[in-house]
Design a protein around this motif. Sequence first.
Motif, mmCIF file in Angstrom:
data_model
loop_
_atom_site.group_PDB
_atom_site.id
_atom_site.type_symbol
_atom_site.label_atom_id
_atom_site.label_comp_id
_atom_site.label_asym_id
_atom_site.label_seq_id
_atom_site.Cartn_x
_atom_site.Cartn_y
_atom_site.Cartn_z
ATOM 1 N N TYR A 3 -1.900 -1.835 8.551
ATOM 2 C CA TYR A 3 -2.370 -0.475 8.287
ATOM 3 C C TYR A 3 -2.734 -0.294 6.811
ATOM 4 O O TYR A 3 -3.777 0.277 6.477
ATOM 5 C CB TYR A 3 -1.296 0.530 8.714
ATOM 6 N N LEU A 4 -1.881 -0.790 5.917
ATOM 7 C CA LEU A 4 -2.159 -0.683 4.486
ATOM 8 C C LEU A 4 -3.412 -1.466 4.113
ATOM 9 O O LEU A 4 -4.215 -1.008 3.293
ATOM 10 C CB LEU A 4 -0.960 -1.164 3.667
ATOM 11 N N ASN A 5 -3.591 -2.638 4.698
ATOM 12 C CA ASN A 5 -4.814 -3.418 4.449
ATOM 13 C C ASN A 5 -6.047 -2.656 4.907
ATOM 14 O O ASN A 5 -7.087 -2.666 4.234
ATOM 15 C CB ASN A 5 -4.742 -4.778 5.142
ATOM 16 N N LYS A 6 -5.943 -1.991 6.056
ATOM 17 C CA LYS A 6 -7.061 -1.203 6.570
ATOM 18 C C LYS A 6 -7.393 -0.074 5.597
ATOM 19 O O LYS A 6 -8.558 0.153 5.263
ATOM 20 C CB LYS A 6 -6.702 -0.634 7.947
ATOM 21 N N LEU A 7 -6.348 0.627 5.118
ATOM 22 C CA LEU A 7 -6.578 1.701 4.150
ATOM 23 C C LEU A 7 -7.156 1.167 2.851
ATOM 24 O O LEU A 7 -8.047 1.783 2.256
ATOM 25 C CB LEU A 7 -5.271 2.443 3.852
ATOM 26 N N MET A 8 -6.658 0.031 2.405
ATOM 27 C CA MET A 8 -7.145 -0.563 1.170
ATOM 28 C C MET A 8 -8.635 -0.868 1.268
ATOM 29 O O MET A 8 -9.372 -0.707 0.291
ATOM 30 C CB MET A 8 -6.341 -1.838 0.852
ATOM 31 N N GLY A 9 -9.086 -1.256 2.435
ATOM 32 C CA GLY A 9 -10.493 -1.568 2.641
ATOM 33 C C GLY A 9 -11.406 -0.357 2.642
ATOM 34 O O GLY A 9 -12.626 -0.499 2.559
ATOM 35 N N THR A 10 -10.838 0.842 2.700
ATOM 36 C CA THR A 10 -11.674 2.053 2.731
ATOM 37 C C THR A 10 -12.142 2.493 1.345
ATOM 38 O O THR A 10 -13.011 3.355 1.237
ATOM 39 C CB THR A 10 -10.938 3.235 3.402
ATOM 40 N N VAL A 11 -11.536 1.933 0.297
ATOM 41 C CA VAL A 11 -11.916 2.312 -1.070
ATOM 42 C C VAL A 11 -12.379 1.062 -1.810
ATOM 43 O O VAL A 11 -11.594 0.135 -2.030
ATOM 44 C CB VAL A 11 -10.736 2.967 -1.834
ATOM 45 N N GLU A 12 -13.644 1.042 -2.168
ATOM 46 C CA GLU A 12 -14.194 -0.102 -2.896
ATOM 47 C C GLU A 12 -13.496 -0.243 -4.257
ATOM 48 O O GLU A 12 -13.330 0.727 -4.986
ATOM 49 C CB GLU A 12 -15.691 0.092 -3.104
ATOM 50 N N GLY A 13 -13.046 -1.448 -4.537
ATOM 51 C CA GLY A 13 -12.396 -1.712 -5.805
ATOM 52 C C GLY A 13 -10.885 -1.540 -5.795
ATOM 53 O O GLY A 13 -10.228 -1.803 -6.791
ATOM 54 N N LYS A 19 4.122 -4.380 0.382
ATOM 55 C CA LYS A 19 2.926 -4.407 -0.459
ATOM 56 C C LYS A 19 1.843 -5.218 0.226
ATOM 57 O O LYS A 19 2.128 -6.120 1.018
ATOM 58 C CB LYS A 19 3.214 -4.974 -1.845
ATOM 59 N N VAL A 20 0.628 -4.843 -0.083
ATOM 60 C CA VAL A 20 -0.538 -5.618 0.321
ATOM 61 C C VAL A 20 -1.409 -5.763 -0.908
ATOM 62 O O VAL A 20 -1.504 -4.841 -1.724
ATOM 63 C CB VAL A 20 -1.321 -4.978 1.491
ATOM 64 N N LEU A 51 -10.787 9.189 -4.266
ATOM 65 C CA LEU A 51 -10.590 8.600 -2.938
ATOM 66 C C LEU A 51 -9.224 7.927 -2.828
ATOM 67 O O LEU A 51 -8.572 7.989 -1.785
ATOM 68 C CB LEU A 51 -11.698 7.586 -2.633
ATOM 69 N N ILE A 52 -8.793 7.299 -3.905
ATOM 70 C CA ILE A 52 -7.481 6.654 -3.895
ATOM 71 C C ILE A 52 -6.394 7.714 -3.751
ATOM 72 O O ILE A 52 -5.448 7.546 -2.974
ATOM 73 C CB ILE A 52 -7.272 5.799 -5.160
ATOM 74 N N LEU A 53 -6.524 8.819 -4.475
ATOM 75 C CA LEU A 53 -5.541 9.895 -4.372
ATOM 76 C C LEU A 53 -5.484 10.482 -2.958
ATOM 77 O O LEU A 53 -4.424 10.904 -2.499
ATOM 78 C CB LEU A 53 -5.826 10.988 -5.394
ATOM 79 N N GLU A 54 -6.603 10.503 -2.264
ATOM 80 C CA GLU A 54 -6.627 11.005 -0.890
ATOM 81 C C GLU A 54 -5.830 10.107 0.055
ATOM 82 O O GLU A 54 -5.347 10.568 1.084
ATOM 83 C CB GLU A 54 -8.060 11.151 -0.397
ATOM 84 N N LEU A 55 -5.686 8.830 -0.297
ATOM 85 C CA LEU A 55 -4.902 7.926 0.553
ATOM 86 C C LEU A 55 -3.439 8.357 0.623
ATOM 87 O O LEU A 55 -2.746 8.044 1.588
ATOM 88 C CB LEU A 55 -5.010 6.483 0.044
ATOM 89 N N GLU A 69 -3.005 10.174 3.701
ATOM 90 C CA GLU A 69 -3.028 9.269 4.853
ATOM 91 C C GLU A 69 -1.679 8.575 5.048
ATOM 92 O O GLU A 69 -1.300 8.235 6.155
ATOM 93 C CB GLU A 69 -4.114 8.204 4.669
ATOM 94 N N LEU A 70 -0.968 8.394 3.959
ATOM 95 C CA LEU A 70 0.299 7.644 4.000
ATOM 96 C C LEU A 70 1.533 8.530 4.120
ATOM 97 O O LEU A 70 2.648 8.022 4.197
ATOM 98 C CB LEU A 70 0.420 6.777 2.740
ATOM 99 N N GLU A 71 1.351 9.829 4.154
ATOM 100 C CA GLU A 71 2.489 10.751 4.145
ATOM 101 C C GLU A 71 3.481 10.485 5.281
ATOM 102 O O GLU A 71 4.690 10.392 5.049
ATOM 103 C CB GLU A 71 2.007 12.198 4.193
ATOM 104 N N ASP A 72 3.004 10.353 6.510
ATOM 105 C CA ASP A 72 3.907 10.116 7.641
ATOM 106 C C ASP A 72 4.625 8.774 7.524
ATOM 107 O O ASP A 72 5.813 8.659 7.825
ATOM 108 C CB ASP A 72 3.151 10.185 8.970
ATOM 109 N N VAL A 73 3.892 7.768 7.080
ATOM 110 C CA VAL A 73 4.480 6.437 6.898
ATOM 111 C C VAL A 73 5.580 6.494 5.836
ATOM 112 O O VAL A 73 6.668 5.941 6.016
ATOM 113 C CB VAL A 73 3.391 5.412 6.501
ATOM 114 N N LEU A 74 5.304 7.186 4.730
ATOM 115 C CA LEU A 74 6.281 7.296 3.662
ATOM 116 C C LEU A 74 7.521 8.072 4.108
ATOM 117 O O LEU A 74 8.638 7.732 3.712
ATOM 118 C CB LEU A 74 5.662 7.933 2.425
ATOM 119 N N LYS A 75 7.341 9.079 4.950
ATOM 120 C CA LYS A 75 8.489 9.818 5.489
ATOM 121 C C LYS A 75 9.383 8.890 6.302
ATOM 122 O O LYS A 75 10.611 8.926 6.183
ATOM 123 C CB LYS A 75 8.024 10.991 6.352
ATOM 124 N N ASP A 76 8.754 8.065 7.134
ATOM 125 C CA ASP A 76 9.528 7.123 7.959
ATOM 126 C C ASP A 76 10.274 6.105 7.095
ATOM 127 O O ASP A 76 11.449 5.824 7.331
ATOM 128 C CB ASP A 76 8.611 6.400 8.954
#
Length: 124
Positions: free
Chosen positions: A8-18, A34-35, A102-106, A109-116
Amino acid sequence: MTEELKAYLNKLMGTVEGLHAIAVTDRDGVVIVKVAGQMAPDTALRPPFLSVFGVMTEQAGKMGMGTNKRIINFYDRYQTIQVNYHPLLLHFIADTNANTGLILELENELEDVLKDISKVVGMM
């Protein structure tokens, strides 16, 4: 679970160039997950570097400045974005020209994962 989270983190990482790396750590810089791509600077993913944000956050709170939520640093070749999600810290490492917004918007996206993850870390 860990492999699914990394995917999932790799997928998110791929959404922001750089964007080269995403790491979740505890306050001491101990990596929980970490990824990182090949362009990620190894030194920025080591506990001594990752733990600095936690220390700065605690010191700012002691000075009466309130709780530090985020810090963004720009270096010659990279930028780091670190988010305080007590008791966790979220770290993004990217090129200096990557879209910081865009990175800050991630973070959203990670809020639920971070809660868990926080629930699991809190049990330890």
